[in-house]
Design a protein around this motif. Structure first.
Motif, short mmCIF file in Angstrom:
data_model
loop_
_atom_site.label_atom_id
_atom_site.label_comp_id
_atom_site.label_asym_id
_atom_site.label_seq_id
_atom_site.Cartn_x
_atom_site.Cartn_y
_atom_site.Cartn_z
N MET A 1 -10.03 -48.80 17.32
CA MET A 1 -9.30 -48.50 16.08
C MET A 1 -10.29 -48.28 14.94
SD MET A 1 -5.93 -50.94 16.01
CE MET A 1 -6.62 -52.47 16.60
N TRP A 2 -11.28 -49.16 14.83
CA TRP A 2 -12.29 -49.00 13.78
C TRP A 2 -12.99 -47.67 13.92
CZ3 TRP A 2 -17.54 -48.24 14.42
CH2 TRP A 2 -18.29 -48.23 13.25
N TYR A 3 -13.34 -47.30 15.13
CA TYR A 3 -14.08 -46.06 15.39
C TYR A 3 -13.29 -44.84 14.92
CZ TYR A 3 -16.33 -42.39 18.13
OH TYR A 3 -16.95 -41.24 18.52
N TRP A 4 -12.01 -44.77 15.26
CA TRP A 4 -11.23 -43.59 14.89
C TRP A 4 -10.96 -43.52 13.39
CZ3 TRP A 4 -11.37 -39.62 17.75
CH2 TRP A 4 -11.49 -39.74 19.13
N ILE A 5 -10.69 -44.65 12.76
CA ILE A 5 -10.50 -44.66 11.31
C ILE A 5 -11.79 -44.24 10.63
CG2 ILE A 5 -10.01 -46.08 9.29
CD1 ILE A 5 -8.30 -47.85 11.10
N PHE A 6 -12.90 -44.81 11.08
CA PHE A 6 -14.19 -44.50 10.48
C PHE A 6 -14.55 -43.03 10.67
CE2 PHE A 6 -18.83 -44.08 11.00
CZ PHE A 6 -19.19 -44.29 9.68
N THR B 1 -20.67 -46.33 3.69
CA THR B 1 -20.78 -47.78 3.77
C THR B 1 -19.44 -48.45 3.46
OG1 THR B 1 -23.10 -47.65 3.12
CG2 THR B 1 -22.03 -49.80 2.92
N GLY B 2 -18.79 -47.98 2.42
CA GLY B 2 -17.47 -48.50 2.09
C GLY B 2 -16.45 -48.21 3.17
N ALA B 3 -16.54 -47.03 3.77
CA ALA B 3 -15.62 -46.66 4.85
C ALA B 3 -15.80 -47.55 6.07
CB ALA B 3 -15.79 -45.20 5.22
N MET B 4 -17.04 -47.91 6.37
CA MET B 4 -17.29 -48.81 7.51
C MET B 4 -16.61 -50.15 7.29
SD MET B 4 -21.10 -48.43 9.03
CE MET B 4 -22.08 -48.15 7.59
N ILE B 5 -16.75 -50.68 6.10
CA ILE B 5 -16.20 -52.00 5.80
C ILE B 5 -14.68 -51.97 5.79
CG2 ILE B 5 -16.04 -53.79 4.01
CD1 ILE B 5 -18.96 -52.95 3.26
N SER C 1 -12.66 -49.75 7.14
CA SER C 1 -12.13 -49.41 8.47
C SER C 1 -12.10 -50.64 9.36
CB SER C 1 -12.97 -48.32 9.11
OG SER C 1 -12.92 -47.14 8.36
N ALA C 2 -13.15 -51.44 9.29
CA ALA C 2 -13.18 -52.68 10.08
C ALA C 2 -12.08 -53.65 9.61
CB ALA C 2 -14.55 -53.34 9.96
N ALA C 3 -11.85 -53.69 8.31
CA ALA C 3 -10.80 -54.57 7.79
C ALA C 3 -9.41 -54.13 8.25
CB ALA C 3 -10.86 -54.60 6.25
N VAL C 4 -9.15 -52.83 8.20
CA VAL C 4 -7.85 -52.32 8.65
C VAL C 4 -7.66 -52.57 10.14
CG1 VAL C 4 -6.49 -50.23 8.98
CG2 VAL C 4 -7.63 -50.62 6.81
N ALA C 5 -8.70 -52.30 10.93
CA ALA C 5 -8.60 -52.53 12.38
C ALA C 5 -8.40 -54.01 12.68
CB ALA C 5 -9.85 -51.99 13.07
N GLY C 6 -9.05 -54.87 11.92
CA GLY C 6 -8.87 -56.31 12.12
C GLY C 6 -7.46 -56.76 11.80
N ILE C 7 -6.89 -56.21 10.75
CA ILE C 7 -5.51 -56.57 10.39
C ILE C 7 -4.55 -56.09 11.47
CG2 ILE C 7 -3.65 -56.07 8.75
CD1 ILE C 7 -5.87 -56.11 6.57
N VAL D 1 -4.40 -41.01 8.85
CA VAL D 1 -3.89 -41.36 7.52
C VAL D 1 -4.79 -42.40 6.86
CG1 VAL D 1 -1.96 -42.47 6.31
CG2 VAL D 1 -1.51 -40.72 8.03
N TRP D 2 -5.20 -43.41 7.61
CA TRP D 2 -6.08 -44.44 7.04
C TRP D 2 -7.44 -43.87 6.67
CZ3 TRP D 2 -4.70 -48.78 4.96
CH2 TRP D 2 -3.58 -49.46 5.41
N GLY D 3 -8.03 -43.05 7.53
CA GLY D 3 -9.36 -42.51 7.27
C GLY D 3 -9.39 -41.55 6.11
N VAL D 4 -8.49 -40.58 6.11
CA VAL D 4 -8.44 -39.61 5.02
C VAL D 4 -7.94 -40.28 3.74
CG1 VAL D 4 -7.40 -37.44 4.26
CG2 VAL D 4 -8.21 -37.66 6.59
N GLY D 5 -7.06 -41.25 3.91
CA GLY D 5 -6.56 -41.99 2.75
C GLY D 5 -7.66 -42.74 2.02
N GLN D 6 -8.64 -43.24 2.76
CA GLN D 6 -9.77 -43.92 2.13
C GLN D 6 -10.54 -42.94 1.24
OE1 GLN D 6 -12.27 -45.69 5.07
NE2 GLN D 6 -10.65 -46.99 5.86
N THR D 7 -10.74 -41.73 1.74
CA THR D 7 -11.47 -40.73 0.96
C THR D 7 -10.66 -40.31 -0.26
OG1 THR D 7 -12.54 -39.95 2.97
CG2 THR D 7 -12.59 -38.48 1.08
#
Length: 119
Positions: free
Chosen positions: A21-26, A71-75, A77-83, A98-104
């Protein structure tokens, strides 16, 4: 590449592994950020091409901005995947998009607003 790794199988399956999950969001955040910073870099390079040090300043500014964004996206993305993992939910590929593009997009909104200047 095996049959199990084909694009249709990967896109149709939902991911339950936190690392996956982290990988795909990131990845979505990385590519959308790369697109935004690439466009900004080209614009800066064109606008500052006659400036004596404009090209160097453009490369440095885009590089630092991109590294901070990644760097912010890594952090996050890991938080979202953890939740998602703690909640016991699986993540569909469209949700990762949605999560990845939404971060940007959220980074762009915060960057262009004057909210950080008020703090």
């Amino acid at each position: 590449m095996t049959k199990e790794d084909s694009v249709t199988n990967v896109m149709s399956s939902s991911s339950g592994n936190q690392l996956e999950m982290w990988y795909w969001i990131f990845l979505w955040a990385l590519f959308s950020s790369l697109f935004v910073h690439g466009a900004a870099g080209v614009l800066m390079f064109v606008m500052l091409q006659r400036h004596r040090q404009g090209r160097v300043i453009s490369v440095i500014a885009v590089s630092i901005g991109f590294l901070a964004s990644v760097t912010g996206a890594m952090i996050t993305s890991a938080a979202v995947a953890g939740i998602y993992r703690v909640a016991g939910k699986n993540m569909a590929p469209l949700e990762a998009l949605v999560w990845g593009v939404g971060q940007t997009v959220l980074t762009l909104i915060i960057s262009f607003s004057r909210i950080l200047a008020t703090l």
